[in-house]
Design a protein around this motif. Structure first.
Motif, short mmCIF file in Angstrom:
data_model
loop_
_atom_site.label_atom_id
_atom_site.label_comp_id
_atom_site.label_asym_id
_atom_site.label_seq_id
_atom_site.Cartn_x
_atom_site.Cartn_y
_atom_site.Cartn_z
N GLN A 19 6.08 2.25 6.53
CA GLN A 19 4.77 1.93 5.97
C GLN A 19 4.10 3.15 5.36
O GLN A 19 3.38 3.05 4.37
CB GLN A 19 3.88 1.30 7.04
CG GLN A 19 4.41 0.00 7.58
CD GLN A 19 4.83 -0.96 6.48
OE1 GLN A 19 4.11 -1.14 5.49
NE2 GLN A 19 5.99 -1.61 6.64
N PHE A 20 4.34 4.32 5.94
CA PHE A 20 3.80 5.56 5.39
C PHE A 20 4.35 5.81 3.99
O PHE A 20 3.59 6.04 3.03
CB PHE A 20 4.14 6.73 6.32
CG PHE A 20 3.75 8.08 5.78
CD1 PHE A 20 2.44 8.53 5.88
CD2 PHE A 20 4.69 8.90 5.19
CE1 PHE A 20 2.08 9.78 5.39
CE2 PHE A 20 4.34 10.16 4.68
CZ PHE A 20 3.02 10.58 4.78
N PHE A 21 5.66 5.75 3.83
CA PHE A 21 6.26 6.04 2.54
C PHE A 21 6.03 4.90 1.54
O PHE A 21 5.92 5.13 0.33
CB PHE A 21 7.75 6.33 2.69
CG PHE A 21 8.03 7.65 3.34
CD1 PHE A 21 7.70 8.83 2.70
CD2 PHE A 21 8.61 7.73 4.60
CE1 PHE A 21 7.94 10.07 3.29
CE2 PHE A 21 8.86 8.95 5.21
CZ PHE A 21 8.52 10.12 4.55
N PHE A 22 5.94 3.67 2.03
CA PHE A 22 5.62 2.55 1.14
C PHE A 22 4.22 2.71 0.57
O PHE A 22 4.00 2.54 -0.65
CB PHE A 22 5.72 1.23 1.89
CG PHE A 22 5.28 0.04 1.07
CD1 PHE A 22 6.10 -0.50 0.11
CD2 PHE A 22 4.02 -0.53 1.27
CE1 PHE A 22 5.70 -1.59 -0.66
CE2 PHE A 22 3.61 -1.61 0.51
CZ PHE A 22 4.44 -2.15 -0.45
N THR A 23 3.25 3.07 1.40
CA THR A 23 1.87 3.24 0.94
C THR A 23 1.75 4.42 0.00
O THR A 23 1.03 4.35 -1.02
CB THR A 23 0.93 3.41 2.14
OG1 THR A 23 1.08 2.31 3.04
CG2 THR A 23 -0.53 3.48 1.69
N LEU A 152 -2.28 6.81 7.83
CA LEU A 152 -2.00 8.22 7.53
C LEU A 152 -1.74 8.40 6.04
O LEU A 152 -2.22 9.36 5.42
CB LEU A 152 -0.79 8.70 8.35
CG LEU A 152 -0.46 10.19 8.24
CD1 LEU A 152 -1.64 11.04 8.67
CD2 LEU A 152 0.77 10.51 9.09
N ALA A 153 -0.99 7.48 5.44
CA ALA A 153 -0.74 7.56 4.00
C ALA A 153 -2.02 7.35 3.21
O ALA A 153 -2.26 8.03 2.20
CB ALA A 153 0.32 6.53 3.60
N ALA A 154 -2.87 6.41 3.65
CA ALA A 154 -4.14 6.17 2.96
C ALA A 154 -5.03 7.41 3.02
O ALA A 154 -5.73 7.73 2.05
CB ALA A 154 -4.85 4.97 3.58
#
Length: 397
Positions: A19-23, A152-154
């Protein structure tokens, strides 16, 4: 993201990485989409139309792929292979995106469609994949790992936008695609190595009609959060700070979200999923309203962080309720509908900002307190729903 005394769910950290890398990949796409349109000699008016189309595709495919997962026999293995192959297709399409516009607008649209269609499997289906082989008591841990990776990605997204200024798009697109593929391979290896877990619970999915009110709560709450975080927050910060400080200020809501997640599990265990969700929505509404009326930057920062804390409880509580309600056998239906509603909330926000808001002074006048109003309505419905569900459980016991 596992609370003390809570059973660990295999694959949680790998799910967070996906989800981190997707976001982050989605952030790269949104940053460079205007440049991609320009390379194809397409008008800028296509920008909101494509972003809204993306969300509609996500909504449809969230449900479609999730329902396929419910119908697969030996589901987790077949679903894992399906996810891996579609991710490989998504990787190639994403790498080709920066070059497609130089060939023709039609090719850019076609490659973009293939990418969005195949990348949609990294939303609901990844959670369903792990949920189908986890015990009911482990669902909350999976939900919080998912939310942690996304948050975290956001939080890093504004910094990514600053770092990518002037960078040839081919490099970030390749890096984003390859890192996401590696994360998915790690997740698939984790799933296949662990194998299915024997479920000891005698749980059955609740009737979808009983669960449906949670979706009405989600659409109102997610709509309010979208407007608060992505429409109102920027101007609110600019009223107290210089524009160059925005990349450091905008992520603060997601910093609060990420920091609150470890405590959500303990609260859910003590108070219940819907109670925590309702309280979180009310807290987010308070933070949104206060953000519109405070008169200093420190106060605004506190309110934005408070909004993030509330949204962590709201989203995690509702998502865990969706996951556990679908146990066993209907994880796809319940989680797919959950993610579809989130996509529709994003669609609504883009439609409002790009089409309705610029031409409606009356709506512009409502924007200051519209997010907190939507959140307050969602909180009231959630509180009533939590009371009704707890009463039903008391009668059944």
């Amino acid at each position: 993201m596992v609370s003390a005394g809570e059973p660990k769910a295999a694959g949680g950290p790998a799910l967070a990485s996906v989800q981190f890398f997707f976001t982050l990949g989605w952030t790269v796409y949104v940053i460079y989409l205007p440049e991609l349109l320009a390379s194809a000699h397409m008008a800028r008016a296509w920008l909101p139309l494509l972003l809204m189309a993306d969300q509609l595709i996500f909504a449809v495919m969230d449900i479609a792929f999730a329902l396929v997962a419910d119908r697969l026999t030996d589901g987790y293995r077949k679903l894992a292979r399906l996810l891996l192959w579609l991710t490989i297709i998504s990787t190639f399409a994403f790498v080709l995106l920066p070059m497609s516009g130089n060939v023709s607008p039609s090719l850019l649209i076609a490659v973009l469609f293939i990418w969005v269609l195949s990348a949609s499997v990294l939303r609901a289906p990844t959670v369903v994949l792990l949920a189908k082989r986890a015990r009911a008591a482990q669902q909350g841990s999976l939900v919080r790992w998912y939310a942690a990776g996304m948050a975290l990605a956001a939080a890093l997204s504004p910094y990514v936008g600053t770092l990518l200024k002037g960078v040839d798009p081919r490099l970030p697109f390749v890096l984003a695609a390859v890192t996401l593929l590696i994360a998915v391979v790690v997740l698939m290896r984790t799933v296949m190595a662990a194998g299915p877990e024997t479920r000891v619970e005698a749980l059955q999915p609740v009737a979808f009609a009983v669960y449906a009110p949670a979706l009405s709560v989600l659409v109102l709450a997610a709509g309010g959060l979208q407007l608060h975080a992505f429409v109102n927050a920027g101007p609110q910060y600019l009223a107290h700070a210089a524009k160059e400080n925005l990349p450091w200020l905008m992520p603060l809501l997601w910093v609060g979200f990420f920091a609150a997640l470890p405590a959500v599990g303990a609260l859910v265990k003590r108070l219940g999923m819907l109670t925590v969700a309702a309280a979180g929505i009310f807290l987010t509404a308070l933070g949104s309203y206060a953000s519109a009326v405070v008169d200093s930057l420190p106060s605004l920062v506190v309110m934005q962080v408070l909004s993030g804390v509330g949204w962590a409880a709201a989203l995690a509580g509702l998502m865990e309720y969706a996951s556990t309600s679908g146990t066993r056998g209907a994880e796809g239906l319940f989680m797919g509908s959950f993610f579809a509603v989130l996509a529709l909330a994003t669609f609504g926000r883009i439609l409002l900002v790009s089409t309705l808001l610029p031409h409606s002074p009356q709506l512009q006048g409502l924007m200051t307190f519209l997010p907190s109003g939507l959140l307050l309505a969602a909180g009231l419905i959630a509180a009533l729903y939590a009371f009704k569900v707890s009463g039903r459980h008391s009668v059944m016991s």
